[in-house]
Design a protein around this motif. Sequence first.
Motif, PDB file in Angstrom:
ATOM      1  N   MET A  82       0.841  -1.204   0.000  1.00 30.13           N
ATOM      2  CA  MET A  82       0.000   0.000   0.000  1.00 30.13           C
ATOM      3  C   MET A  82       0.876   1.254   0.000  1.00 30.13           C
ATOM      4  N   GLN A  83       0.445   2.267  -0.711  1.00 30.51           N
ATOM      5  CA  GLN A  83       1.169   3.528  -0.756  1.00 30.51           C
ATOM      6  C   GLN A  83       0.257   4.676  -0.362  1.00 30.51           C
ATOM      7  N   THR A  84       0.743   5.535   0.522  1.00 25.79           N
ATOM      8  CA  THR A  84      -0.039   6.698   0.915  1.00 25.79           C
ATOM      9  C   THR A  84      -0.087   7.695  -0.228  1.00 25.79           C
ATOM     10  N   VAL A  85      -1.252   8.281  -0.443  1.00 28.91           N
ATOM     11  CA  VAL A  85      -1.409   9.257  -1.514  1.00 28.91           C
ATOM     12  C   VAL A  85      -1.693  10.624  -0.920  1.00 28.91           C
ATOM     13  N   ILE A  86      -0.885  11.605  -1.248  1.00 27.58           N
ATOM     14  CA  ILE A  86      -1.154  12.960  -0.783  1.00 27.58           C
ATOM     15  C   ILE A  86      -1.384  13.887  -1.966  1.00 27.58           C
ATOM     16  N   ALA A  87      -1.100  13.432  -3.155  1.00 28.00           N
ATOM     17  CA  ALA A  87      -1.309  14.274  -4.328  1.00 28.00           C
ATOM     18  C   ALA A  87      -2.619  13.941  -5.006  1.00 28.00           C
ATOM     19  N   SER A  88      -3.266  14.944  -5.585  1.00 26.66           N
ATOM     20  CA  SER A  88      -4.474  14.703  -6.349  1.00 26.66           C
ATOM     21  C   SER A  88      -4.088  14.103  -7.695  1.00 26.66           C
ATOM     22  N   GLU A  89      -5.066  13.544  -8.384  1.00 25.93           N
ATOM     23  CA  GLU A  89      -4.782  12.947  -9.680  1.00 25.93           C
ATOM     24  C   GLU A  89      -4.261  14.008 -10.647  1.00 25.93           C
ATOM     25  N   ARG A  93       9.389  12.358  -0.619  1.00 21.05           N
ATOM     26  CA  ARG A  93      10.078  12.920   0.542  1.00 21.05           C
ATOM     27  C   ARG A  93       9.089  13.176   1.679  1.00 21.05           C
ATOM     28  N   LEU A  94       7.931  13.747   1.323  1.00 21.94           N
ATOM     29  CA  LEU A  94       6.907  14.027   2.321  1.00 21.94           C
ATOM     30  C   LEU A  94       6.341  12.751   2.934  1.00 21.94           C
ATOM     31  N   LEU A  95       6.151  11.749   2.109  1.00 21.51           N
ATOM     32  CA  LEU A  95       5.588  10.492   2.595  1.00 21.51           C
ATOM     33  C   LEU A  95       6.453   9.871   3.679  1.00 21.51           C
ATOM     34  N   LYS A  96       7.765   9.993   3.514  1.00 22.84           N
ATOM     35  CA  LYS A  96       8.675   9.447   4.518  1.00 22.84           C
ATOM     36  C   LYS A  96       8.479  10.145   5.858  1.00 22.84           C
ATOM     37  N   GLN A 109       2.887   7.873  13.414  1.00 17.44           N
ATOM     38  CA  GLN A 109       1.703   8.172  14.217  1.00 17.44           C
ATOM     39  C   GLN A 109       1.946   9.311  15.211  1.00 17.44           C
ATOM     40  N   ILE A 110       3.218   9.567  15.530  1.00 14.85           N
ATOM     41  CA  ILE A 110       3.556  10.616  16.481  1.00 14.85           C
ATOM     42  C   ILE A 110       4.530  11.580  15.819  1.00 14.85           C
ATOM     43  N   PHE A 111       4.263  12.874  15.938  1.00 13.36           N
ATOM     44  CA  PHE A 111       5.116  13.895  15.358  1.00 13.36           C
ATOM     45  C   PHE A 111       5.714  14.754  16.462  1.00 13.36           C
ATOM     46  N   ARG A 112       7.040  14.823  16.507  1.00  8.68           N
ATOM     47  CA  ARG A 112       7.686  15.761  17.422  1.00  8.68           C
ATOM     48  C   ARG A 112       7.647  17.150  16.783  1.00  8.68           C
ATOM     49  N   GLU A 113       7.778  18.194  17.623  1.00  7.48           N
ATOM     50  CA  GLU A 113       7.661  19.556  17.119  1.00  7.48           C
ATOM     51  C   GLU A 113       8.698  19.851  16.040  1.00  7.48           C
ATOM     52  N   GLN A 114       9.935  19.376  16.227  1.00  4.72           N
ATOM     53  CA  GLN A 114      10.969  19.622  15.235  1.00  4.72           C
ATOM     54  C   GLN A 114      10.599  18.984  13.900  1.00  4.72           C
ATOM     55  N   GLU A 115       9.958  17.825  13.957  1.00  7.41           N
ATOM     56  CA  GLU A 115       9.519  17.157  12.731  1.00  7.41           C
ATOM     57  C   GLU A 115       8.420  17.951  12.041  1.00  7.41           C
ATOM     58  N   LEU A 116       7.540  18.572  12.835  1.00  7.90           N
ATOM     59  CA  LEU A 116       6.483  19.401  12.251  1.00  7.90           C
ATOM     60  C   LEU A 116       7.078  20.590  11.504  1.00  7.90           C
ATOM     61  N   HIS A 117       8.161  21.150  12.032  1.00  9.70           N
ATOM     62  CA  HIS A 117       8.826  22.253  11.342  1.00  9.70           C
ATOM     63  C   HIS A 117       9.334  21.798   9.975  1.00  9.70           C
ATOM     64  N   MET A 118       9.973  20.628   9.927  1.00 10.39           N
ATOM     65  CA  MET A 118      10.516  20.123   8.663  1.00 10.39           C
ATOM     66  C   MET A 118       9.394  19.754   7.696  1.00 10.39           C
ATOM     67  N   ILE A 119       8.329  19.154   8.222  1.00 13.48           N
ATOM     68  CA  ILE A 119       7.177  18.808   7.377  1.00 13.48           C
ATOM     69  C   ILE A 119       6.567  20.078   6.789  1.00 13.48           C
TER      70      ILE A 119
END
Length: 271
Positions: free
Chosen positions: A1-8, A164-167, A172-182
């Motif tokens: 399975m692959q997560t999809v974040i982009a529209s078609e 890159r974003l999918l990685k 399930q858990i995001f640290r604040e520093q990770e939110l900055h990079m995301i």
Amino acid sequence: MQTVIASENHGIDLKKTRKEFKKCLDEVYRHFYLDDNCSADVVHELRVNVKRIDALISLLRSDGVQLSCKKLKAFRTLFNMAGRLRTRQIEFDTVSKYFTSDSVNPNYLHQIHEEKSKRLKKYVAFIGKGPSKKLTRGIEILKKEIKNLRSNQILRYEHAEEKRLLKRLKRQIFREQELHMIRKDLKRYYLTLKMSGQPNDFTEKLQELLGGWHDHQIAFDHVIRAIYTSNCTPAENEPVKKMKYSLINDKERLYEEIVSFYVSNIHYRDT
């Protein structure tokens, strides 16, 4: 399975995409001559345009285009100057929302206003000199490269940015520093999609939520510095500390909104 974040993908209007990127470069140049070029909204729009240009540079380099960091340094200088002013504007606007005569030390609010005024004065002096020769040359270089943009080049770049974003998002858990990079990666990806005429409701909403969280983080950081480094008395600091807890609560609420939106809206497809 692959997560999809982009529209078609419905195809890229290459002519329009090139036009949009050129428009960003022109608007950055014109910014120096606007009557209200130091207002909060206009500074914000400048920052967005420079971020679009940063996405363009990243796009061009992904295809092997050699772009000298030295020749494009003027964009970073402008971005940083506008960013320092914008940070002070965000701090003041966010903190002001928590201000009441009996809840926040008015001296603290005045202090933030003074810091904003000092940064504004520096920015006015910087902008008043007009666009530098290096910035003008950088604009010319990028306009020349825009003519060589290709649809498959843009699609390859968007796919790489999505991966890159999918990685970053596959957790399930995001640290604040990770939110900055995301937030930074997502902004670059979102702006590229938007410039190439590919709407994406998921990325637009998520980057909007991350932006609100980030504004509160900026205000929170300033409050912490004020509490522990200012010359205020304990009595003067007490209402500022109360505001700190309000900011913490609102940051946590925004964090929960981000996670809830992500969990509710992410979807999958078979690889």
